[in-house]
Design an enzyme around this catalytic site. Structure first.
Site, PDB file in Angstrom:
ATOM      1  CG  HIS A 203     -52.010  27.695 -67.219  1.00 57.18           C
ATOM      2  ND1 HIS A 203     -51.467  26.499 -66.787  1.00 57.18           N
ATOM      3  CD2 HIS A 203     -53.110  27.900 -66.471  1.00 57.18           C
ATOM      4  CE1 HIS A 203     -52.220  26.007 -65.815  1.00 57.18           C
ATOM      5  NE2 HIS A 203     -53.218  26.826 -65.601  1.00 57.18           N
ATOM      6  CB  CYS A 222     -56.241  29.161 -64.586  1.00 57.13           C
ATOM      7  SG  CYS A 222     -56.025  30.787 -63.819  1.00 57.13           S
TER       8      CYS A 222
END
Length: 308
Positions: A203, A222
């Protein structure tokens, strides 16, 4: 070899800068603690590191798909490339931020990137709710509105007010909390989805300053990417109705939208502490302490079987 004079100057300083560049240190020519510790590593240890890198490459499927996105965790770098006639053609290369070495490590993954989420909601994972979000809300209820959070009840209804009932339901896991799309959203303006058991994804991020650091293990697991637009253009390149202008528009819309890829793209999150780039060898810190584990496993396998 360069003869060291009484004064630290060129060409020795240039040699130090080149050494720093190949060892993951800011190439400023200053022999600080980080540079000095790397200068002290013996050649035999570096040879062992190269052997481990070759072993990992042996079982890493780098050429098995026509288009690949590969993150090398110790290097803090993502490469997007195409494989043509068994050769790798790198289309994009960018810096990434990965999971903290201490307790939030990014796992190694081999998966298929199937969708892109524009202007995404961030559904706060339960572990972060317990350790960070709930304590902050109890201390400062204004945190909810300021950061663009909202509660989602079990029936799917959305609540934007902080109450004892809401916090209790959140603590008990009956409600969840999410962050609306917008400039403060922790996922930035785009999320790349590849189903995996660890719920890891790529992301963007509003915290872009971290990309300037040499060592970039700051996330909860992440992977944050430096140039999400370039990555989106790579993964959507066989979807002609999604040119750059339309991708930008969707990223800026502030309204969540999921786009499924016509053709999934293979994603590898890999781990290698040595790499050859353009004929030069680069070494990276073993931030997750994986090299000794692999070394031990290889030694164990090589050891002759003992008689009972």
């Amino acid at each position: 070899g360069t003869r060291a004079g009484a004064v630290y100057a060129e060409p020795l300083a240039g040699g130090v800068r080149r050494f720093q560049e190949r060892h993951g240190v800011s190439a400023d020519g200053v022999i600080g603690a980080a540079t000095f510790s790397r200068l002290e590593i013996k050649p035999a240890a570096r040879a062992e590191q190269l052997a481990l890198a070759l072993e990992r490459l042996r079982w890493t499927p780098l050429l098995e798909s026509p288009r690949m996105v590969v993150v090398n965790i110790p290097e803090f770098v993502l490469r997007a490339y195409e494989v043509q006639d068994g050769r790798i053609d790198i289309v994009q290369r960018m810096r990434v931020v990965v999971g903290q070495a201490l307790d939030k490590r990014t796992p190694l993954i081999d998966a298929e990137l199937r969708a892109v989420e524009f202007s995404p909601y961030w559904n706060v994972p339960p572990s972060i709710v317990r350790s960070e979000t709930l304590p902050k809300l109890r201390r400062d209820p204004g945190y909810l509105e300021r950061e663009g959070f909202e509660f989602v009840a079990a029936d799917g209804s959305v609540h934007t007010g902080v109450s004892a009932e809401a916090l209790d339901a959140l603590a008990a896991g009956r409600w969840r909390i999410r962050q609306r799309p917008g400039p403060r959203n922790a996922l930035g303006d785009i999320k790349f989805v590849f189903p995996n058991a660890e719920q890891i994804y790529l992301h963007h991020t509003p915290s872009t300053g971290l990309f300037a650091r040499d060592r970039r293990d700051f996330s909860h697991g992440c992977v944050r990417v430096e140039d999400p637009l370039a990555l989106a253009m790579f993964v959507l390149q066989d979807m002609p109705d999604w040119p750059e202008a339309r991708i930008r528009e969707a990223m800026d819309a502030g309204e969540s939208r999921t786009l499924r890829l016509t053709t999934p793209v293979r994603v590898l999150i890999a781990y290698g502490t040595a790499l050859v780039k353009d004929g030069r060898v680069f070494f990276f810190d073993d931030i997750y302490r994986q090299d000794p584990r692999l070394q031990a496993a290889l030694r164990e396998r090589a050891a002759p079987a003992r008689a009972d």
